[in-house]
Design a protein around this motif. Sequence first.
Motif, PDB file in Angstrom:
ATOM      1  N   GLY A 222       0.821  -1.205   0.000  1.00  0.00           N
ATOM      2  CA  GLY A 222       0.000   0.000   0.000  1.00  0.00           C
ATOM      3  C   GLY A 222       0.856   1.257   0.000  1.00  0.00           C
ATOM      4  O   GLY A 222       2.075   1.212   0.179  1.00  0.00           O
ATOM      5  N   GLU A 223       0.227   2.408  -0.179  1.00  0.00           N
ATOM      6  CA  GLU A 223       0.966   3.645  -0.446  1.00  0.00           C
ATOM      7  C   GLU A 223       1.707   4.201   0.763  1.00  0.00           C
ATOM      8  O   GLU A 223       2.571   5.062   0.608  1.00  0.00           O
ATOM      9  CB  GLU A 223       0.035   4.719  -0.993  1.00  0.00           C
ATOM     10  N   PHE A 224       1.420   3.786   1.972  1.00  0.00           N
ATOM     11  CA  PHE A 224       2.111   4.307   3.139  1.00  0.00           C
ATOM     12  C   PHE A 224       3.244   3.391   3.589  1.00  0.00           C
ATOM     13  O   PHE A 224       4.311   3.851   4.002  1.00  0.00           O
ATOM     14  CB  PHE A 224       1.127   4.538   4.285  1.00  0.00           C
ATOM     15  N   PHE A 225       3.037   2.088   3.493  1.00  0.00           N
ATOM     16  CA  PHE A 225       4.067   1.155   3.936  1.00  0.00           C
ATOM     17  C   PHE A 225       5.081   0.838   2.840  1.00  0.00           C
ATOM     18  O   PHE A 225       5.985   0.038   3.046  1.00  0.00           O
ATOM     19  CB  PHE A 225       3.420  -0.135   4.448  1.00  0.00           C
ATOM     20  N   ASP A 226       4.921   1.453   1.667  1.00  0.00           N
ATOM     21  CA  ASP A 226       5.915   1.229   0.619  1.00  0.00           C
ATOM     22  C   ASP A 226       6.971   2.344   0.595  1.00  0.00           C
ATOM     23  O   ASP A 226       7.825   2.375  -0.269  1.00  0.00           O
ATOM     24  CB  ASP A 226       5.245   1.118  -0.754  1.00  0.00           C
ATOM     25  N   MET A 227       6.926   3.241   1.568  1.00  0.00           N
ATOM     26  CA  MET A 227       7.836   4.386   1.557  1.00  0.00           C
ATOM     27  C   MET A 227       9.185   4.058   2.179  1.00  0.00           C
ATOM     28  O   MET A 227       9.316   3.149   2.999  1.00  0.00           O
ATOM     29  CB  MET A 227       7.212   5.566   2.310  1.00  0.00           C
ATOM     30  N   ASN A 271       5.750  -7.108  13.572  1.00  0.00           N
ATOM     31  CA  ASN A 271       5.930  -7.072  12.122  1.00  0.00           C
ATOM     32  C   ASN A 271       4.654  -6.600  11.421  1.00  0.00           C
ATOM     33  O   ASN A 271       3.540  -6.990  11.802  1.00  0.00           O
ATOM     34  CB  ASN A 271       6.285  -8.463  11.589  1.00  0.00           C
ATOM     35  N   VAL A 272       4.826  -5.789  10.395  1.00  0.00           N
ATOM     36  CA  VAL A 272       3.692  -5.322   9.604  1.00  0.00           C
ATOM     37  C   VAL A 272       3.347  -6.388   8.569  1.00  0.00           C
ATOM     38  O   VAL A 272       4.201  -6.780   7.767  1.00  0.00           O
ATOM     39  CB  VAL A 272       4.032  -4.009   8.885  1.00  0.00           C
ATOM     40  N   PRO A 273       2.114  -6.860   8.552  1.00  0.00           N
ATOM     41  CA  PRO A 273       1.743  -7.866   7.541  1.00  0.00           C
ATOM     42  C   PRO A 273       1.482  -7.193   6.199  1.00  0.00           C
ATOM     43  O   PRO A 273       0.956  -6.079   6.144  1.00  0.00           O
ATOM     44  CB  PRO A 273       0.455  -8.472   8.103  1.00  0.00           C
ATOM     45  N   PRO A 274       1.830  -7.845   5.103  1.00  0.00           N
ATOM     46  CA  PRO A 274       1.464  -7.291   3.798  1.00  0.00           C
ATOM     47  C   PRO A 274      -0.038  -7.382   3.596  1.00  0.00           C
ATOM     48  O   PRO A 274      -0.739  -8.107   4.299  1.00  0.00           O
ATOM     49  CB  PRO A 274       2.213  -8.196   2.817  1.00  0.00           C
ATOM     50  N   LEU A 275      -0.517  -6.625   2.624  1.00  0.00           N
ATOM     51  CA  LEU A 275      -1.939  -6.646   2.309  1.00  0.00           C
ATOM     52  C   LEU A 275      -2.316  -7.925   1.572  1.00  0.00           C
ATOM     53  O   LEU A 275      -1.533  -8.465   0.795  1.00  0.00           O
ATOM     54  CB  LEU A 275      -2.295  -5.441   1.444  1.00  0.00           C
ATOM     55  N   THR A 276      -3.532  -8.392   1.798  1.00  0.00           N
ATOM     56  CA  THR A 276      -4.045  -9.536   1.062  1.00  0.00           C
ATOM     57  C   THR A 276      -4.751  -9.037  -0.202  1.00  0.00           C
ATOM     58  O   THR A 276      -5.076  -7.856  -0.338  1.00  0.00           O
ATOM     59  CB  THR A 276      -5.050 -10.328   1.913  1.00  0.00           C
ATOM     60  N   VAL A 277      -4.991  -9.944  -1.121  1.00  0.00           N
ATOM     61  CA  VAL A 277      -5.694  -9.592  -2.353  1.00  0.00           C
ATOM     62  C   VAL A 277      -7.085  -9.049  -2.032  1.00  0.00           C
ATOM     63  O   VAL A 277      -7.559  -8.097  -2.674  1.00  0.00           O
ATOM     64  CB  VAL A 277      -5.805 -10.822  -3.277  1.00  0.00           C
ATOM     65  N   LYS A 278      -7.730  -9.607  -1.035  1.00  0.00           N
ATOM     66  CA  LYS A 278      -9.068  -9.144  -0.651  1.00  0.00           C
ATOM     67  C   LYS A 278      -9.005  -7.728  -0.095  1.00  0.00           C
ATOM     68  O   LYS A 278      -9.880  -6.894  -0.377  1.00  0.00           O
ATOM     69  CB  LYS A 278      -9.673 -10.100   0.379  1.00  0.00           C
ATOM     70  N   THR A 283     -11.430   0.008   0.156  1.00  0.00           N
ATOM     71  CA  THR A 283     -10.863   1.253   0.676  1.00  0.00           C
ATOM     72  C   THR A 283     -10.817   1.237   2.191  1.00  0.00           C
ATOM     73  O   THR A 283      -9.825   1.693   2.802  1.00  0.00           O
ATOM     74  CB  THR A 283     -11.693   2.464   0.206  1.00  0.00           C
ATOM     75  N   ASP A 284     -11.827   0.703   2.822  1.00  0.00           N
ATOM     76  CA  ASP A 284     -11.862   0.633   4.284  1.00  0.00           C
ATOM     77  C   ASP A 284     -10.749  -0.267   4.810  1.00  0.00           C
ATOM     78  O   ASP A 284     -10.099   0.045   5.823  1.00  0.00           O
ATOM     79  CB  ASP A 284     -13.216   0.103   4.766  1.00  0.00           C
ATOM     80  N   ALA A 285     -10.510  -1.380   4.136  1.00  0.00           N
ATOM     81  CA  ALA A 285      -9.458  -2.300   4.566  1.00  0.00           C
ATOM     82  C   ALA A 285      -8.083  -1.668   4.407  1.00  0.00           C
ATOM     83  O   ALA A 285      -7.197  -1.861   5.249  1.00  0.00           O
ATOM     84  CB  ALA A 285      -9.539  -3.605   3.769  1.00  0.00           C
ATOM     85  N   LEU A 286      -7.882  -0.890   3.339  1.00  0.00           N
ATOM     86  CA  LEU A 286      -6.605  -0.205   3.140  1.00  0.00           C
ATOM     87  C   LEU A 286      -6.355   0.810   4.241  1.00  0.00           C
ATOM     88  O   LEU A 286      -5.248   0.922   4.761  1.00  0.00           O
ATOM     89  CB  LEU A 286      -6.596   0.479   1.769  1.00  0.00           C
ATOM     90  N   SER A 287      -7.401   1.553   4.613  1.00  0.00           N
ATOM     91  CA  SER A 287      -7.275   2.529   5.693  1.00  0.00           C
ATOM     92  C   SER A 287      -6.998   1.847   7.019  1.00  0.00           C
ATOM     93  O   SER A 287      -6.167   2.303   7.814  1.00  0.00           O
ATOM     94  CB  SER A 287      -8.555   3.375   5.795  1.00  0.00           C
ATOM     95  N   GLN A 291      -3.761   2.302   9.577  1.00  0.00           N
ATOM     96  CA  GLN A 291      -3.910   2.835  10.932  1.00  0.00           C
ATOM     97  C   GLN A 291      -3.717   1.786  12.027  1.00  0.00           C
ATOM     98  O   GLN A 291      -3.453   2.137  13.173  1.00  0.00           O
ATOM     99  CB  GLN A 291      -5.295   3.470  11.082  1.00  0.00           C
ATOM    100  N   ASP A 292      -3.848   0.511  11.692  1.00  0.00           N
ATOM    101  CA  ASP A 292      -3.793  -0.543  12.708  1.00  0.00           C
ATOM    102  C   ASP A 292      -2.393  -1.099  12.943  1.00  0.00           C
ATOM    103  O   ASP A 292      -2.213  -1.956  13.811  1.00  0.00           O
ATOM    104  CB  ASP A 292      -4.712  -1.710  12.311  1.00  0.00           C
ATOM    105  N   ASN A 293      -1.408  -0.622  12.186  1.00  0.00           N
ATOM    106  CA  ASN A 293      -0.063  -1.181  12.295  1.00  0.00           C
ATOM    107  C   ASN A 293       0.981  -0.120  12.613  1.00  0.00           C
ATOM    108  O   ASN A 293       0.807   1.060  12.307  1.00  0.00           O
ATOM    109  CB  ASN A 293       0.323  -1.871  10.977  1.00  0.00           C
TER     110      ASN A 293
END
Length: 393
Positions: A222-227, A271-278, A283-287, A291-293
């Motif tokens: 995602g756009e925040f954890f790829d920085m 550890n921060v988990p990567p995003l799943t395909v789902k 948009t809610d899951a991305l947010s 915020q949860d990690n």
Amino acid sequence: MNNMKFTFISVFILGLFSCAEKKGEEISSTFREVHSYQLNLDRFTSPAEDYYQYIKNWKGQEAYAFHVMGKEEIKLYNLGNGALIETLAYGDNQPNLQSGIHDFYILNEDSIFLNRRRAYKVYLINQEFEIVKAMDFMGKNDEIDKNTGWPKSKETFMPVWSRNRFFRKIGDKIFVSGAPNMKATSIDATNTKTLLNSYSLGTEEITPLLGYPEKMQGKIWGEFFDMVSSDYSQEEDFFVHSYAADGRVYIMDQAMHVIHDFEAFPKGYKNVPPLTVKEIESTDALSSHWQDNDLFGSIHWDPYRKLIYRIMEEPNVSYNKDMLLDPLERARNMVVMAFDTKQDYRKVAEMRLKKSEKGIYLDRCFVNEKGFNITYVDLENEDKLYFKTFLVE
């Protein structure tokens, strides 16, 4: 790049348990607040401006600068007395730069870099606001795709150095962070080598230098954890890099070969988990993922004390969709860590800065002779902006 890839693989194998808290870890020092700066902002300058820079010497004064977008102005404030020193109204004085400027970098009074992101151009202007050089970051054989608005080539990147990303002139080269020409929710985004790039002022050659560690590749962040946040030691000629989703810090040379790397996380870090395909389809899951990690932010080299400071933002358990648009509302508690290069990069100090109804700390920091300075916003008086200065003792 093969050497870096090999090193990252080695780091991954040796560091499988890198984010488990070290047993018997002892912290020998503490952060102590020793000073405070106050800027008296004018009515056009927000305490949460996205584009800012600490300047050691502006016409003999230690200063802090903001780019006020929409007014096409750079405002410089005196750190000593908090007063506005000067307004650089480049838009009024340079018709070719009246819109689209985002990032800026002041090298000195006669050399200011301005970034027109969507045009893939960086301009160097002098004190008369004349364009001395226009640097083109669009590939010679590339063009904008009319359907997407992005360059067609995946090798082209957008120069971006806000949000603690990097821009610096080193010798006859410009080193600049690049936003890959790919969606952050794409697996291919982690294959980029354009997180940091060099631009030769002489030959105009652009060289991609930095990619992701092996353990981050092939996953969606995602756009925040790829920085990645970076700093540079001019005295010792090394870069220090901090990836938002990686518990390690990397020391590299100008060719981005790893000189050293070390664990750099606070107590209780997970550890921060990567995003799943789902998740990437929501948009809610991305947010929520953002915020949860725990999120690693800026990293800073302190040449006066030979320390490295690293910021981590803790999860925001009280967030909602609306607050994500406001940098003051979405601010999170921060953990500040100091690592001593003279003690094999051992963590020597750690402190937690909590937000409150009265004020918040922001991950907008700089180092000077007095110490490590962290932005503080008084929510009861947003016409003032503070920098709290800390020393490790």
